[in-house]
Design a protein around this motif. Structure first.
Motif, PDB file in Angstrom:
ATOM      1  N   PRO A 207      14.510  11.838   6.751  1.00  0.00           N
ATOM      2  CA  PRO A 207      13.641  10.955   7.542  1.00  0.00           C
ATOM      3  C   PRO A 207      12.443  11.749   8.085  1.00  0.00           C
ATOM      4  N   GLY A 208      11.303  11.095   8.166  1.00  0.00           N
ATOM      5  CA  GLY A 208      10.118  11.766   8.658  1.00  0.00           C
ATOM      6  C   GLY A 208       9.471  12.692   7.648  1.00  0.00           C
ATOM      7  N   SER A 209       9.795  12.533   6.390  1.00  0.00           N
ATOM      8  CA  SER A 209       9.185  13.346   5.335  1.00  0.00           C
ATOM      9  C   SER A 209       7.665  13.212   5.373  1.00  0.00           C
ATOM     10  N   PRO A 210       6.918  14.322   5.243  1.00  0.00           N
ATOM     11  CA  PRO A 210       5.448  14.226   5.261  1.00  0.00           C
ATOM     12  C   PRO A 210       4.882  13.482   4.054  1.00  0.00           C
ATOM     13  N   TRP A 211       5.672  13.293   3.027  1.00  0.00           N
ATOM     14  CA  TRP A 211       5.202  12.585   1.830  1.00  0.00           C
ATOM     15  C   TRP A 211       5.477  11.075   1.912  1.00  0.00           C
ATOM     16  N   THR A 212       6.586  10.685   2.501  1.00  0.00           N
ATOM     17  CA  THR A 212       6.978   9.269   2.467  1.00  0.00           C
ATOM     18  C   THR A 212       7.304   8.676   3.841  1.00  0.00           C
ATOM     19  N   GLY A 213       7.431   9.510   4.866  1.00  0.00           N
ATOM     20  CA  GLY A 213       7.924   9.029   6.162  1.00  0.00           C
ATOM     21  C   GLY A 213       7.053   8.003   6.827  1.00  0.00           C
ATOM     22  N   ASN A 214       5.738   8.059   6.628  1.00  0.00           N
ATOM     23  CA  ASN A 214       4.829   7.137   7.304  1.00  0.00           C
ATOM     24  C   ASN A 214       4.333   6.014   6.398  1.00  0.00           C
ATOM     25  N   VAL A 215       4.891   5.913   5.198  1.00  0.00           N
ATOM     26  CA  VAL A 215       4.431   4.895   4.247  1.00  0.00           C
ATOM     27  C   VAL A 215       5.255   3.625   4.418  1.00  0.00           C
ATOM     28  N   ASP A 216       4.570   2.525   4.703  1.00  0.00           N
ATOM     29  CA  ASP A 216       5.239   1.229   4.809  1.00  0.00           C
ATOM     30  C   ASP A 216       5.404   0.600   3.436  1.00  0.00           C
ATOM     31  N   GLN A 217       4.327   0.636   2.627  1.00  0.00           N
ATOM     32  CA  GLN A 217       4.380   0.098   1.271  1.00  0.00           C
ATOM     33  C   GLN A 217       3.464   0.908   0.360  1.00  0.00           C
ATOM     34  N   MET A 218       3.874   1.027  -0.887  1.00  0.00           N
ATOM     35  CA  MET A 218       3.041   1.628  -1.918  1.00  0.00           C
ATOM     36  C   MET A 218       3.081   0.707  -3.127  1.00  0.00           C
ATOM     37  N   GLN A 219       1.918   0.206  -3.518  1.00  0.00           N
ATOM     38  CA  GLN A 219       1.848  -0.775  -4.593  1.00  0.00           C
ATOM     39  C   GLN A 219       0.767  -0.394  -5.603  1.00  0.00           C
ATOM     40  N   THR A 220       1.085  -0.589  -6.867  1.00  0.00           N
ATOM     41  CA  THR A 220       0.131  -0.315  -7.941  1.00  0.00           C
ATOM     42  C   THR A 220      -0.923  -1.409  -8.005  1.00  0.00           C
TER      43      THR A 220
END
Length: 230
Positions: A207-220
């Motif tokens: 949890p709190g990863s600098p790569w994914t912790g603050n991402v709510d959504q990632m869409q192409t």
């Protein structure tokens, strides 16, 4: 943009060679649109991006896109004089490079996201009236795609330099094109916009990863340039 320029340069040449600018052009494949089913294939280029939504205000993750390629098949079912139902399965290869400005270690700031999608789109094509040997059209629909490079089942995450995405993704697709009736085949260049419906990011195990912790959504999101032959 270079590929798009070549496309725009190439199309008038095809028009001229087919006699499409003549006052009374020879009508090629006059009854071609009346057949209930026809087949084809396409080649093309793609440029895909990511749209990020964040849980809190932060510097945006920088996405650098590259030019990929597409290849696929076309199955077309005629519904009436204006509408067709199309199935266009295809292979789409692309790469997106992500830079994380909030990470100080330069070795961990870059993630190369290489994706090989198999798209399964079901589309509706609306064609305008044919004018000589050209017929413009609009196309749109839904698709699902299998990402062969998703790393979805990998136990390692970004802490081991492994970026993970969902294996299956749903998209909607809209675009326009033109059917050009040549003597021996139909040439159909088109431009499509494609947009992911669901979140594609698999979060890191920590949890709190600098790569994914603050991402709510990632869409192409992105566009395709396809050159179809029937």
């Amino acid at each position: 943009m270079k590929k798009l320029f070549i496309f725009l340069l190439f199309t008038p040449i095809v028009f001229a060679q087919g006699g499409l600018f003549g006052k009374d052009p020879i009508i090629n494949k006059e009854n071609w649109n009346k057949q209930p089913v026809h087949w084809g294939y396409y080649l093309g280029f793609n440029s895909l991006d990511f749209k990020f939504d964040y849980l809190s205000v932060t510097e945006d993750i920088e996405v650098n896109t590259t030019t990929g390629f597409n290849v696929g098949l076309i199955g077309n079912l005629r519904l009436n004089d204006y509408f067709d139902l199309r199935f266009e399965p295809g292979l789409y290869v692309t790469q997106r490079n992500l830079t994380y400005p909030n990470i100080t270690d330069t070795g961990d700031r870059l993630r190369e996201v290489k994706s090989t999608y198999i798209f399964f789109p079901l589309l509706v094509k609306y064609s305008a009236l044919r004018a000589g040997n050209v017929r413009p059209y609009l196309v749109g629909g839904l698709s699902t795609a299998l990402n062969l490079g998703s790393n979805s089942k990998a136990p390692d995450d970004n802490y081991s330099d492994r970026f993970r995405m969902t294996k299956w993704t749903n998209f909607y697709e809209v675009g326009f094109g033109i059917d050009i009736y040549l003597e021996y085949f139909i040439f159909s260049p088109s431009i499509r916009g494609v947009f992911s419906i669901n979140d594609e990011l698999i979060r890191d195990n920590t949890p709190g990863s600098p790569w994914t912790g603050n991402v709510d959504q990632m869409q192409t999101r992105g566009f395709f340039i396809n050159f179809a032959f029937h």
